[in-house]
Design a protein around this motif. Sequence first.
Motif, PDB file in Angstrom:
ATOM      1  N   LYS A   1     -10.360  -0.652  -1.137  1.00  0.00           N
ATOM      2  CA  LYS A   1      -9.085  -1.039  -0.539  1.00  0.00           C
ATOM      3  C   LYS A   1      -9.306  -1.409   0.925  1.00  0.00           C
ATOM      4  CE  LYS A   1      -5.912   2.056   0.500  1.00  0.00           C
ATOM      5  NZ  LYS A   1      -4.863   3.067   0.405  1.00  0.00           N
TER       6      LYS A   1
ATOM      7  N   ASP B   1       0.857  -1.184   0.000  1.00  0.00           N
ATOM      8  CA  ASP B   1       0.000   0.000   0.000  1.00  0.00           C
ATOM      9  C   ASP B   1       0.896   1.238   0.000  1.00  0.00           C
ATOM     10  OD1 ASP B   1      -1.826   2.028   0.460  1.00  0.00           O
ATOM     11  OD2 ASP B   1      -2.799   1.032   2.147  1.00  0.00           O
TER      12      ASP B   1
ATOM     13  N   GLU C   1       0.673  -3.280   3.745  1.00  0.00           N
ATOM     14  CA  GLU C   1       0.121  -3.982   2.590  1.00  0.00           C
ATOM     15  C   GLU C   1      -1.389  -3.789   2.579  1.00  0.00           C
ATOM     16  OE1 GLU C   1       2.207  -7.886   1.308  1.00  0.00           O
ATOM     17  OE2 GLU C   1       2.208  -7.882   3.501  1.00  0.00           O
ATOM     18  N   ALA C   2      -1.977  -4.009   1.418  1.00  0.00           N
ATOM     19  CA  ALA C   2      -3.426  -3.852   1.283  1.00  0.00           C
ATOM     20  C   ALA C   2      -3.956  -4.837   0.259  1.00  0.00           C
ATOM     21  CB  ALA C   2      -3.776  -2.434   0.871  1.00  0.00           C
TER      22      ALA C   2
ATOM     23  N   LEU D   1      -6.682  -4.884  -2.674  1.00  0.00           N
ATOM     24  CA  LEU D   1      -7.380  -3.929  -3.524  1.00  0.00           C
ATOM     25  C   LEU D   1      -8.351  -4.688  -4.424  1.00  0.00           C
ATOM     26  CD1 LEU D   1      -7.376  -0.864  -4.386  1.00  0.00           C
ATOM     27  CD2 LEU D   1      -5.903  -1.586  -6.261  1.00  0.00           C
TER      28      LEU D   1
ATOM     29  N   ALA E   1      -6.934  -2.511   4.249  1.00  0.00           N
ATOM     30  CA  ALA E   1      -5.576  -2.626   4.776  1.00  0.00           C
ATOM     31  C   ALA E   1      -5.371  -3.996   5.427  1.00  0.00           C
ATOM     32  CB  ALA E   1      -5.317  -1.522   5.791  1.00  0.00           C
TER      33      ALA E   1
END
Length: 111
Positions: free
Chosen positions: A80, A32, A37-38, A40, A82
């Motif tokens: 998105k 991210d 991090e994510a 999506l 997280a």
Amino acid sequence: MDGQDPADIKMGNVDEEESSVVVHGTVILGIDPEGGEALLFKDLEVTNSKVKLIAYLAIDGNLNKSIELGELKENRGTVKIAIPLGTDTSPYNTVVLRDQKSKKKVAVIEL
């Protein structure tokens, strides 16, 4: 998720039809730009706007080997979520979407 090594990105497509819910789109797990991090969801389309979907990062679609990431706040467009900081995402190879009310899996997306 721009500017990172493509080898570090996990991606899969979802095209699931489960009784009263149809889900289409692309799922990307990567870094991210805002940190960490994510997950999506890109070009997301969920046909039943009344259903509340919960996203899980899982091993082989198994909810007993998963991390609950939370509710999808939107049913269309780009969403998105997280990943909790410090999570080692390397063992996770699927994303599971589950109906919050019925507890049924709506989609299992391989990354």
